[in-house]
Design a protein around this motif. Structure first.
Motif, PDB file in Angstrom:
ATOM      1  N   LYS A 150      28.168  -9.005   2.950  1.00  0.00           N
ATOM      2  CA  LYS A 150      27.683  -9.327   4.288  1.00  0.00           C
ATOM      3  C   LYS A 150      28.274 -10.664   4.738  1.00  0.00           C
ATOM      4  O   LYS A 150      28.347 -11.619   3.967  1.00  0.00           O
ATOM      5  N   LYS A 151      28.691 -10.723   6.001  1.00  0.00           N
ATOM      6  CA  LYS A 151      29.326 -11.938   6.506  1.00  0.00           C
ATOM      7  C   LYS A 151      28.349 -13.110   6.576  1.00  0.00           C
ATOM      8  O   LYS A 151      28.774 -14.271   6.534  1.00  0.00           O
ATOM      9  N   ASN A 152      27.079 -12.804   6.663  1.00  0.00           N
ATOM     10  CA  ASN A 152      26.084 -13.894   6.698  1.00  0.00           C
ATOM     11  C   ASN A 152      25.586 -14.276   5.307  1.00  0.00           C
ATOM     12  O   ASN A 152      24.681 -15.088   5.160  1.00  0.00           O
ATOM     13  N   ASN A 153      26.212 -13.673   4.263  1.00  0.00           N
ATOM     14  CA  ASN A 153      25.818 -13.998   2.885  1.00  0.00           C
ATOM     15  C   ASN A 153      27.039 -13.798   1.973  1.00  0.00           C
ATOM     16  O   ASN A 153      27.046 -12.912   1.111  1.00  0.00           O
ATOM     17  N   LEU A 154      28.044 -14.641   2.188  1.00  0.00           N
ATOM     18  CA  LEU A 154      29.330 -14.455   1.510  1.00  0.00           C
ATOM     19  C   LEU A 154      29.259 -14.700   0.009  1.00  0.00           C
ATOM     20  O   LEU A 154      30.184 -14.335  -0.729  1.00  0.00           O
ATOM     21  N   ASN A 155      28.208 -15.302  -0.469  1.00  0.00           N
ATOM     22  CA  ASN A 155      28.080 -15.576  -1.906  1.00  0.00           C
ATOM     23  C   ASN A 155      27.402 -14.452  -2.683  1.00  0.00           C
ATOM     24  O   ASN A 155      27.124 -14.601  -3.879  1.00  0.00           O
ATOM     25  N   SER A 156      27.158 -13.326  -2.001  1.00  0.00           N
ATOM     26  CA  SER A 156      26.469 -12.221  -2.680  1.00  0.00           C
ATOM     27  C   SER A 156      27.236 -10.906  -2.499  1.00  0.00           C
ATOM     28  O   SER A 156      26.759  -9.972  -1.848  1.00  0.00           O
ATOM     29  N   PRO A 157      28.443 -10.828  -3.062  1.00  0.00           N
ATOM     30  CA  PRO A 157      29.190  -9.571  -2.980  1.00  0.00           C
ATOM     31  C   PRO A 157      28.511  -8.479  -3.805  1.00  0.00           C
ATOM     32  O   PRO A 157      27.882  -8.759  -4.835  1.00  0.00           O
ATOM     33  N   GLN A 158      28.622  -7.234  -3.347  1.00  0.00           N
ATOM     34  CA  GLN A 158      28.019  -6.105  -4.050  1.00  0.00           C
ATOM     35  C   GLN A 158      29.120  -5.150  -4.495  1.00  0.00           C
ATOM     36  O   GLN A 158      29.821  -4.556  -3.668  1.00  0.00           O
ATOM     37  N   VAL A 159      29.274  -4.996  -5.811  1.00  0.00           N
ATOM     38  CA  VAL A 159      30.317  -4.107  -6.349  1.00  0.00           C
ATOM     39  C   VAL A 159      29.901  -2.659  -6.116  1.00  0.00           C
ATOM     40  O   VAL A 159      28.778  -2.256  -6.433  1.00  0.00           O
ATOM     41  N   LEU A 160      30.837  -1.869  -5.542  1.00  0.00           N
ATOM     42  CA  LEU A 160      30.581  -0.446  -5.292  1.00  0.00           C
ATOM     43  C   LEU A 160      31.164   0.440  -6.377  1.00  0.00           C
ATOM     44  O   LEU A 160      30.605   1.483  -6.707  1.00  0.00           O
ATOM     45  N   GLY A 161      32.325   0.036  -6.906  1.00  0.00           N
ATOM     46  CA  GLY A 161      32.978   0.859  -7.910  1.00  0.00           C
ATOM     47  C   GLY A 161      33.876   0.022  -8.800  1.00  0.00           C
ATOM     48  O   GLY A 161      34.485  -0.946  -8.336  1.00  0.00           O
ATOM     49  N   TYR A 162      33.937   0.386 -10.067  1.00  0.00           N
ATOM     50  CA  TYR A 162      34.757  -0.363 -11.021  1.00  0.00           C
ATOM     51  C   TYR A 162      36.138   0.277 -11.161  1.00  0.00           C
ATOM     52  O   TYR A 162      36.314   1.476 -10.890  1.00  0.00           O
ATOM     53  N   PRO A 163      37.140  -0.500 -11.585  1.00  0.00           N
ATOM     54  CA  PRO A 163      38.532  -0.015 -11.558  1.00  0.00           C
ATOM     55  C   PRO A 163      38.839   0.966 -12.685  1.00  0.00           C
ATOM     56  O   PRO A 163      38.250   0.910 -13.764  1.00  0.00           O
ATOM     57  N   SER A 164      39.808   1.847 -12.387  1.00  0.00           N
ATOM     58  CA  SER A 164      40.289   2.788 -13.400  1.00  0.00           C
ATOM     59  C   SER A 164      41.815   2.894 -13.400  1.00  0.00           C
ATOM     60  O   SER A 164      42.362   3.782 -14.041  1.00  0.00           O
ATOM     61  N   LYS A 165      42.473   2.007 -12.651  1.00  0.00           N
ATOM     62  CA  LYS A 165      43.940   2.064 -12.624  1.00  0.00           C
ATOM     63  C   LYS A 165      44.485   1.669 -13.998  1.00  0.00           C
ATOM     64  O   LYS A 165      44.194   0.574 -14.485  1.00  0.00           O
ATOM     65  N   PRO A 166      45.300   2.520 -14.611  1.00  0.00           N
ATOM     66  CA  PRO A 166      45.746   2.248 -15.980  1.00  0.00           C
ATOM     67  C   PRO A 166      46.878   1.232 -16.088  1.00  0.00           C
ATOM     68  O   PRO A 166      47.124   0.690 -17.155  1.00  0.00           O
TER      69      PRO A 166
END
Length: 264
Positions: A150-166
């Motif tokens: 959220k632009k009004n809370n830049l210190n609280s990112p929320q991870v949606l998905g973890y990486p799988s690129k090999p």
């Protein structure tokens, strides 16, 4: 001489699309005028970039070939048929070459300052990969790490998905030559991505081990990196006053913005 060959080959394009490859080969026959070489050298050195010629004539020729490959990409199949599809005069397109130093990135990212999935203008969406960004924007298998903030809370990112690129791509200190045409963002014609970027040196492909990556297993590090990416996106959107599509990299915890354009 090259110009004369090109004019003949372009006339053949009406019914012989095999001429596209011949045009690209012909562009590679261009020789650099001494004035162009001197001006390019001066600009690069005053910008703090290494001059390839200081490493020998072969390195300069390597750079010059990369520049010509960018110009030649105006006539790649995807770009040519895309202009025909929207009835855009292919000769109208002019190709400049951007010269940028390649940062051997720890991570690369793409930011959309309006969430493209929901259209939420209050939310930044971004994706992150290890190494250079080609595995993110190119046709490499696997998923990137994705998050919203959220632009009004830049210190609280929320991870949606973890990486799988090999695979991650890494490179020595080098120069990349990138296309910049007057057709990048024309209405009805998204020229961005159709033309080639050509690095002087080959990237090294490295098998990625996520189990030891602090972006995955160190909560504080992850929060700091993702927040800095979101903060950069928010600042750039405020600067330009409209939603932005941004590419950049992280090296030693610092954010480097490679490019930004209006989010389509």
């Amino acid at each position: 001489e090259v110009e004369q060959k090109l004019q003949i080959l372009k006339k053949k394009l009406g019914g012989d699309f095999g001429a596209l490859e011949e045009i690209r080969r012909t562009v590679l026959q261009l020789r650099a005028p001494s004035q162009l070489v001197q001006e390019l050298k001066t600009k690069m050195l005053t910008s703090g970039m290494p001059w390839p010629g200081d490493e020998g004539e072969q390195r300069w020729e390597q750079a010059w070939t990369a520049i010509k490959k960018v110009w030649a990409s105006k006539w790649n199949e995807r770009a040519y048929f895309s202009t025909r599809k929207v009835k855009l005069d292919h000769d109208y397109l002019c190709m400049a070459v951007l010269v940028q130093e390649v940062i051997n990135a720890d991570y690369a990212f793409v930011i959309h300052t309006t969430n493209p999935s929901s259209g939420d203008t209050s939310e930044i969406y971004a994706e992150v990969v290890k190494g250079l960004g080609e595995t993110l924007v190119g046709a490499y298998p696997g998923r990137a790490l994705s998050f919203v903030c959220k632009k009004n809370n830049l210190n609280s990112p929320q991870v949606l998905g973890y990486p799988s690129k090999p695979i991650g791509l890494f490179i020595r200190r080098s120069i990349i030559f990138r296309s910049d045409s007057n057709g990048e963002d024309l209405e009805g014609y998204a020229g961005a991505g159709l033309y080639d970027s050509v690095p002087m040196d080959k990237e090294e492909k490295v098998v990625v081990d996520y189990s030891s990556d602090p972006l995955i297993n160190d909560g504080k590090f992850q929060q700091a990196i993702l927040s800095s990416i979101a903060g950069a996106g928010n600042a750039i959107e405020e600067l330009y006053g409209s939603p932005q599509d941004i590419e950049g990299v992280i090296r030693d915890g610092k954010v480097y913005v490679v490019q930004t354009r209006p989010q389509m």
